[in-house]
Motif scaffolding. Structure first.
Motif, PDB file in Angstrom:
ATOM      1  N   GLU A  63       0.838  -1.201   0.000  1.00 18.88           N
ATOM      2  CA  GLU A  63       0.000   0.000   0.000  1.00 18.88           C
ATOM      3  C   GLU A  63       0.876   1.256   0.000  1.00 18.88           C
ATOM      4  O   GLU A  63       1.939   1.272   0.622  1.00 18.88           O
ATOM      5  CB  GLU A  63      -0.894  -0.009   1.238  1.00 18.88           C
ATOM      6  N   ASP A  64       0.404   2.276  -0.710  1.00 20.28           N
ATOM      7  CA  ASP A  64       1.112   3.557  -0.720  1.00 20.28           C
ATOM      8  C   ASP A  64       0.645   4.391   0.466  1.00 20.28           C
ATOM      9  O   ASP A  64      -0.487   4.864   0.506  1.00 20.28           O
ATOM     10  CB  ASP A  64       0.818   4.288  -2.044  1.00 20.28           C
ATOM     11  N   VAL A  65       1.510   4.540   1.469  1.00 19.98           N
ATOM     12  CA  VAL A  65       1.136   5.313   2.666  1.00 19.98           C
ATOM     13  C   VAL A  65       2.100   6.489   2.851  1.00 19.98           C
ATOM     14  O   VAL A  65       2.474   6.822   3.980  1.00 19.98           O
ATOM     15  CB  VAL A  65       1.096   4.432   3.932  1.00 19.98           C
ATOM     16  N   THR A  66       2.458   7.099   1.723  1.00 22.45           N
ATOM     17  CA  THR A  66       3.399   8.214   1.747  1.00 22.45           C
ATOM     18  C   THR A  66       2.969   9.302   2.735  1.00 22.45           C
ATOM     19  O   THR A  66       1.776   9.607   2.851  1.00 22.45           O
ATOM     20  CB  THR A  66       3.494   8.829   0.340  1.00 22.45           C
TER      21      THR A  66
END
Lengths: 159, 139
Positions: free
Chosen positions: A73-76
């Motif tokens: 998942e992209d959790v930037t």
């Protein structure tokens, strides 16, 4: 026979002895909880606020450098947040704490290794040999959902 | 006596807290409205109905474990949810039961980015975000 009231000194002594005898609070299973508000908010809204003591500092550093692919998942986050979190996690990491439960987890980490999944550590596996049906319970969802069974996990008590 | 006065003060302040929250939510909506018009000068007003459709639709572009917003927020916005990937409980998203909802712009934007990518496989447009909040504000 007459019963004498307990003296304050005796009561204190008894309390200390009791505390020492209780491993959840004074010994092996204790895992210092996260006390930083940024870490609690940013790492604790989607999943449990995992204690930094479960992984070595270099694992946390790697994780904070790969938030665009955080277990798929992209959790930037903003860079300033990332640095606050990285500083806290590495300062309180397992190889820094290196006692109690953290030391037990670190025992299994290869020198220079940067594991990412706490649930793959042999110390975790050793204590979680359950039939598949337990893991399939809708309350559980995934092995990393400590709170499903250990309701005080976030406070560092894995009873 | 002092206790009673304090209680009265708290009760009197409650609607103020809610109004402050409403004002913050309105500001977030106004910001999305401006962004929607920047994309399309003829953009319509936000619609709770479109917001509900966004909420309930089963999308195919994202993570199959979370095909719709309801996978984590449940079909009833007034009910507590549960994260379908981590198991962590989620507070209700309907504003009527949870007045703090949609009041911190940074949190709202961060969560839209993550959740829309998870569910739709793309970012939500400013119009979709405004629709969603409008729907939840009426729930």
């Amino acid at each position: 026979m007459s019963v004498r009231p307990l003296t304050p000194t005796f009561t204190l002594l008894a309390a200390v002895l009791l505390l020492l005898a209780c491993p959840a609070y004074a010994g092996d299973d204790w895992m210092p909880p996260v006390r930083d508000a940024t870490v609690q908010k940013e790492c604790g809204t989607c999943h449990m606020t995992f204690q930094p003591g479960f992984l070595p500092a270099r694992s946390w550093s790697r994780m904070m450098g790969s938030l665009s692919d955080h277990f798929g998942e992209d959790v930037t986050l903003m860079n300033d947040k990332i640095e606050i979190i990285r500083a806290y996690l590495t300062a309180n990491a397992g190889d820094v704490v290196n006692q109690g439960r953290a030391a037990k987890y670190m025992h299994w980490v290869a020198p220079g290794g940067t594991p990412q999944r706490i649930t793959e550590n042999p110390d975790f596996l050793r204590k979680h040999r359950f039939p598949e049906s337990v893991w399939k319970d809708p309350k559980v969802v995934t092995k990393s959902n400590c709170l499903a069974c250990h309701s005080s996990a976030e406070r560092g008590v894995f009873k | 006596m002092i206790r009673r006065l304090m209680l009265a003060a708290v009760v009197a302040a409650l609607p103020l807290v809610v109004i402050a929250a409403d004002a913050r939510r309105d500001a977030i909506l106004a910001d999305y409205a401006a962004k929607a018009r920047a994309v399309d000068p003829g953009a319509t007003a936000f619609s709770a109905q479109r917001g509900e459709t966004l909420f309930r639709t089963k999308w195919t572009g994202g993570d199959p474990r979370t095909a719709s917003c309801t996978a984590c927020h449940t079909a009833d916005p007034r009910a507590p949810g549960q994260n379908a990937k981590t198991g962590r409980p989620i507070e209700p998203v309907a504003v009527s039961v949870n007045p703090k909802r949609f009041t911190d712009p940074a949190t709202v934007e961060k969560q839209f980015t993550r959740d829309c990518k998870n569910v739709l496989g793309r970012e939500c447009t400013p119009l979709e975000k405004g629709d969603y909040i409008t729907f939840m504000a009426g729930q």
